[in-house]
Structure formats: C-alpha cells, structure tokens
Enzyme design. Structure first.
Site, PDB file in Angstrom:
ATOM      1  CD  GLU A 135      -3.394   1.741 -75.879  1.00 26.38           C
ATOM      2  OE1 GLU A 135      -4.420   1.418 -76.436  1.00 26.38           O
ATOM      3  OE2 GLU A 135      -2.307   2.418 -76.677  1.00 26.38           O
ATOM      4  CG  HIS A 159      -0.272   5.547 -77.064  1.00 28.36           C
ATOM      5  ND1 HIS A 159      -1.312   5.140 -77.762  1.00 28.36           N
ATOM      6  CD2 HIS A 159       0.185   6.471 -77.597  1.00 28.36           C
ATOM      7  CE1 HIS A 159      -1.692   6.018 -78.854  1.00 28.36           C
ATOM      8  NE2 HIS A 159      -0.596   6.977 -78.311  1.00 28.36           N
ATOM      9  CG  HIS A 217      -3.372  -2.759 -78.921  1.00 32.99           C
ATOM     10  ND1 HIS A 217      -2.348  -1.834 -79.226  1.00 32.99           N
ATOM     11  CD2 HIS A 217      -4.679  -1.999 -78.439  1.00 32.99           C
ATOM     12  CE1 HIS A 217      -2.678  -0.620 -78.685  1.00 32.99           C
ATOM     13  NE2 HIS A 217      -4.107  -0.746 -78.465  1.00 32.99           N
ATOM     14  CG  HIS A 224      -0.252   1.924 -81.499  1.00 30.95           C
ATOM     15  ND1 HIS A 224       0.570   2.593 -80.902  1.00 30.95           N
ATOM     16  CD2 HIS A 224      -1.413   2.083 -80.682  1.00 30.95           C
ATOM     17  CE1 HIS A 224      -0.041   3.292 -79.986  1.00 30.95           C
ATOM     18  NE2 HIS A 224      -1.249   2.755 -79.783  1.00 30.95           N
ATOM     19  CG  HIS A 256      -9.066  -0.297 -77.331  1.00 29.37           C
ATOM     20  ND1 HIS A 256      -8.311   0.420 -76.080  1.00 29.37           N
ATOM     21  CD2 HIS A 256      -8.054  -0.071 -78.333  1.00 29.37           C
ATOM     22  CE1 HIS A 256      -7.073   0.527 -76.474  1.00 29.37           C
ATOM     23  NE2 HIS A 256      -6.888   0.497 -77.626  1.00 29.37           N
ATOM     24  CG  PHE A 257     -13.685  -6.398 -77.187  1.00 28.62           C
ATOM     25  CD1 PHE A 257     -13.383  -5.840 -78.464  1.00 28.62           C
ATOM     26  CD2 PHE A 257     -13.533  -7.456 -76.827  1.00 28.62           C
ATOM     27  CE1 PHE A 257     -12.733  -6.752 -79.334  1.00 28.62           C
ATOM     28  CE2 PHE A 257     -13.218  -8.512 -77.754  1.00 28.62           C
ATOM     29  CZ  PHE A 257     -12.991  -8.086 -78.869  1.00 28.62           C
ATOM     30  NE  ARG A 258     -13.886   2.077 -78.185  1.00 31.80           N
ATOM     31  CZ  ARG A 258     -12.721   2.804 -78.411  1.00 31.80           C
ATOM     32  NH1 ARG A 258     -11.903   2.713 -77.542  1.00 31.80           N
ATOM     33  NH2 ARG A 258     -12.273   3.033 -79.171  1.00 31.80           N
ATOM     34  CG  HIS A 284     -14.328   5.952 -81.939  1.00 33.05           C
ATOM     35  ND1 HIS A 284     -14.514   6.237 -80.597  1.00 33.05           N
ATOM     36  CD2 HIS A 284     -13.022   5.944 -82.198  1.00 33.05           C
ATOM     37  CE1 HIS A 284     -13.305   6.318 -79.906  1.00 33.05           C
ATOM     38  NE2 HIS A 284     -12.254   5.857 -80.897  1.00 33.05           N
ATOM     39  CG  ASP A 305      -5.151   0.560 -81.206  1.00 32.57           C
ATOM     40  OD1 ASP A 305      -4.592   1.657 -81.598  1.00 32.57           O
ATOM     41  OD2 ASP A 305      -5.627   0.307 -80.456  1.00 32.57           O
TER      42      ASP A 305
HETATM   43  N1  LIG Z   1      -5.702   4.372 -81.435  1.00 33.16           N
HETATM   44  C1  LIG Z   1      -6.658   5.040 -81.185  1.00 33.16           C
HETATM   45  O1  LIG Z   1      -6.578   6.062 -81.803  1.00 33.16           O
HETATM   46  N2  LIG Z   1      -7.479   4.807 -80.153  1.00 33.16           N
HETATM   47  C2  LIG Z   1      -7.425   3.713 -79.141  1.00 33.16           C
HETATM   48  C3  LIG Z   1      -6.462   3.982 -78.112  1.00 33.16           C
HETATM   49  C4  LIG Z   1      -5.250   3.833 -78.419  1.00 33.16           C
HETATM   50  O2  LIG Z   1      -4.518   2.948 -78.884  1.00 33.16           O
HETATM   51  O3  LIG Z   1      -4.446   4.983 -78.519  1.00 33.16           O
HETATM   52  C5  LIG Z   1      -8.910   3.806 -78.551  1.00 33.16           C
HETATM   53  O4  LIG Z   1      -9.047   3.139 -77.438  1.00 33.16           O
HETATM   54  O5  LIG Z   1      -9.877   4.452 -79.212  1.00 33.16           O
HETATM   55 ZN   LIG Z   2      -2.570   3.445 -78.281  1.00 27.05          ZN
HETATM   56 ZN   LIG Z   3      -5.121   1.153 -78.468  1.00 26.78          ZN
END
Ligand SMILES: NC(=O)N[C@@H](CC(=O)O)C(=O)O
Ligand SMILES: [Zn+2]
Ligand SMILES: [Zn+2]
EC number: 3.5.2.3
Length: 455
Positions: A146, A180, A60, A234, A62-64, A317, A313
């Site tokens: 997710e 999620h 899990h 999560h 997120h590499f954006r 940011h 996860d």
């Molecule tokens: N966990 C988070 O607060 N943010 C995650 C998305 C997600 O897992 O809900 C994201 O991609 O920023």
């Molecule tokens: Zn999530």
């Molecule tokens: Zn996530």
C-alpha cells in the site's frame, strides 16, 4: 499429485447452489458435475452435504517478515490463513527492511519461499525509491503499495509530489497502485486539537471520516490526471464510498472501464466505534473503527458492487506491543484467519448472498491483480487451481484466540460467531482438515504481470 474426488457436496455453480461432485487432478479442477462416476481417485472426500467454494484470496496482509517476526512470520501467517480458508495472499511492503528495492525483495522472496504453506504474491513499496519501481515490477511484484498517503505502521507515508510522480510511473508500467487513503494534514491537525484526549475512541476522531474522504478525493484527482489503475485499501466510510461510486458512474457514462477498485476489511464490517470500550488499544487500526452508519453503508456497498473485494489488512501486533496508551500503541489488528469465517457467517445472516461473497473474496481479488489470467487463481471452473474450502454452513462456532494460529495471540472478534472451514485444499492438496497438514514452504511465489517470462 493426488487425484481427489469430492462427493456429496454443494457447489455455487452456474449462479445457483446445487448438489455436485468435483474431480481434482494434478492440482487443478478437472470436472464439476452432478455426479462423476468415471473417477478413480486416490482420495475420496465425502463432504456429507457441506458446501465447497473457492478458497479466499486475501490481497492485503502484513506477515511482518523480515524484521518484526515477534509479531508474525511467513509460516505462522500462512498457517493462520489456511486454517481460516484463505488459499492465496498478497503481502504488503512495510516490513523491516521495507520491500522497496532488489535486495529487500529478494530477501522477502527467499523467506516466503522457505516458509509459506500457501501461494503468495509480494507487493512493492513506494517511498523515495521511485527509480526502483520498474525493476521491482520486472522482479515480479504483484502491485505497488500500500502507498501510504498518511502515517501508519512503518512510517512509509509520502507527500503529494511523490504520490503523483509514483502514480505516473505505475501507469507507465501498466501496474496497479494500492492506496492507503488518509489525509496526513487533517490527521495532524486533529491530533493537535485532541492532544489532551487520550480516550481510545479519540483515534476514530483524529482519523475522521473526512480524513479518509479528502484523501480519496485527492487520490481520485491524481488517478484521473495520470490514468493509473488504482485500488483503494481498507475503505471504511460512506464519504469515500460516495466518491468511488461517482467515479464508477462517470466512467460508465463515458463508456470506459473504471480504473478504480476498492476493498473493505472485516473489522470495518463487523466492528464499530461501539467496540472501543471493549477493545481499548486492541481496537486501534488505520483507518479507524467507524460508527454504525458507515458500517451499514459498507455492507450495502458490497451488495451494490461499489466494494469489489474483502481483504483482511492482517496487521498483527503482540498483546505486549498493544499494552500502551492510545497514541503510543501500534495500529493494526490480526484478521487473516477470520476473514472467510466471518464472511460465511454474514451469508448465513443473509447480509449478502453466497454468490456475491465468492466474488468479493476470490473472483474479484484475482481479477484485479491478474492472478486469474497469470496463475489460474480465483475461478471455480475446470482447468483452474483446485484452491477450495469445504464448509458446513450449519455450524457456527465462537471465534476463540487460543484456537487461532497467528503469533498475535488475540483477536478483536473474540466470541463472535463464525463458520470455519472443515477442510482447506490448496492446488489439490489438503492442507487443513481441522489441523494443519502442510509442509513448510510448499506455497509458491505468484510472480506479478511485469515479471519477464524468461527470468
Ligand atoms: N492497518 C493498520 O493499522 N496497520 C497496518 C498498516 C496499514 O494498513 O495502514 C500495519 O501494517 O500494521
Ligand atoms: Zn493501510
Ligand atoms: Zn495494511
């Protein structure tokens, strides 16, 4: 391919920690034994008594990329993973564009192939694209999700009707739904009630324990109705754990394998609502920070088998992004580089045994998503990928953001003690030995179980 012999190491093998040596040929584990005299390696690694365990499989992240590369990209995200001892990731679909059809999948795959330094899976997103799910499955997504039952980064949340229809399709594909689980109605209601309360910890009260518990309960009803294999992302509350534990118990009584697995994230294990004052909006993630009662329940649930996996996860940011009030700031914290180090520290503190730590950070994630059978991942045995980390469990060091590799540039775990790997080996190649020594794009795509072989 370099043939490697790791000597003078300790291994967790046949369920005990014991001295051992590991021979690696052609990227695979060739032999694990007390001593391997016959080897004539290109590279001899004297572990000096340090531990060698499987690299983390983080399902899990997120590499954006595409679309938000100021926050992270495939190169920086995968470097961060490798430096923290994670050797495989599964990346989630809330990018820009979201990974919800053939063109967005192909775009992400091209970027990842060019830039990732570790092996990776790509998940398919679920929005109003239900007619594209089977194509995504054939293209090779690892799983779906997710799937957002409530709003989070990317605004991909879907309503109950689409959720139910999606789980039906995913069941037909014999794929896994990654969920999620937060309840959008409760979230909105609480947000209205607390609209004048802009204290950071109001975020934990808006996305309350009940917000997660009700969503898990509703999702379990749909899962039972459709029969879809499902993995809760999560999980963060005692309430949700109780429901998932009950489902496992009922399945056992009915003599069937449970269709449900779940993960928890390091920020829910090692941070709590007590950290709101220190973190402010840097502590904002969905689901939110929980109180100590929930934190304790999560570690217990790892040890009693209710929690099957740890996943970061990783949701980076920038500091600039986060510099807003609690309602406007984006949700998410970076964590891919600190997952294994914090879990190794938990072992050092006797919060969980090393065998269990290996199960929840590599064996189980591989098993849940078919990465073991399809890609020889996640098993410390001869013939499997030599994805290994060498860790000196005696030296804990404080986590420092300026030593990490994510573009985020900050970490919610600043100054917490952790055990970072001395070396990370991916498919028999040393990619981290205190500095990154991997060629950009060396990581391979791990196509999912729905991928047509001759594609
Ligand atoms: N966990 C988070 O607060 N943010 C995650 C998305 C997600 O897992 O809900 C994201 O991609 O920023
Ligand atoms: Zn999530
Ligand atoms: Zn996530």
């Amino acid at each position: 391919m370099t043939d490697i012999l790791i000597t003078n190491t300790k291994v967790f093998y046949n369920n005990i920690l014991q001295p051992g040596e590991i021979q690696i040929n052609d990227g695979k584990i060739q032999r694990i034994a007390k001593n391997i005299t016959s080897a004539d390696p290109d590279l001899l690694i004297d572990a000096k008594g340090a531990l060698t365990i499987p690299g983390g499989i983080d399902v899990h992240v997120h590499f954006r990329e595409p679309g938000m590369i100021k926050k992270e990209d495939w190169y920086t995200g995968s470097c961060s993973a490798a430096a923290g001892g994670t050797t495989t990731v599964v990346e989630h679909p809330n990018t820009i564009p979201p990974t919800i059809d053939k063109s967005s999948f192909k775009e992400k795959l091209k970027l990842a192939n060019r830039k990732s330094i570790i092996d990776f899976g790509i998940n398919g997103g679920v929005t109003k694209n239900l007619e594209s799910l089977s194509l995504l499955w054939e293209l090779g997504v690892t799983s779906f999700g997710e799937i957002f039952m409530a709003e989070s980064t990317g605004g991909l949340n879907i309503d109950e009707k689409d959720f139910s229809e999606a789980l039906g399709i995913i069941k037909e594909l014999d794929a896994v739904a990654c969920i999620h689980a937060e309840d959008e109605n409760i979230r909105l209601e609480n947000e209205k009630l607390l609209k004048h309360d802009l204290s950071p910890n109001s975020h934990s009260r808006i996305r309350s324990n009940l917000c997660e518990g009700i969503a898990v309960q509703n999702a379990l009803e749909t899962i039972a109705e459709k029969g879809t294999r499902s993995h809760f992302c999560h999980i963060s509350t005692l309430d949700a754990l109780g429901l998932i534990r009950k489902e496992a118990y009922v399945a056992q009584n009915e003599g069937r394998e449970s269709k449900v697995t779940c993960e928890t994230a390091p920020h829910h294990l090692f941070l709590s609502t007590r950290d709101w004052d220190r973190l402010g909006t840097f502590g904002k993630m969905n689901p939110p920070l929980r109180d100590r009662r929930n934190v304790k329940a999560l570690m217990n649930a790892i040890n009693d088998g209710t929690v099957n996996a740890i996943a970061s996860d990783h949701a980076p940011h920038s500091e600039f992004d986060k510099d807003l009030d609690i309602r406007s700031a984006p949700s998410g914290v970076p964590g891919v580089e600190t997952l294994m180090p914090l879990m190794l520290m938990a072992v050092k503190k006797n919060l969980l045994p090393i065998g269990r730590m290996i199960e929840v950070t590599s064996r189980n994630p591989a098993r849940i998503f078919g990465l073991d059978t399809k890609h020889s991942k996640g098993v410390f045995a001869e013939g499997y990928d030599a994805d290994l980390i060498i860790v000196d469990t005696h030296t804990a060091t404080p986590i420092k953001a300026d030593k990490l590799h994510s573009k985020a540039g900050w970490t919610p775990f600043e100054n917490m003690d952790a055990i970072f790997p001395k070396m990370t080996i991916s498919k028999g190649e040393v990619i981290w030995d205190g500095e990154l020594i991997a060629e950009k794009g060396r990581g391979s795509f791990l196509e999912g179980c729905g991928c047509l072989e001759d594609e």
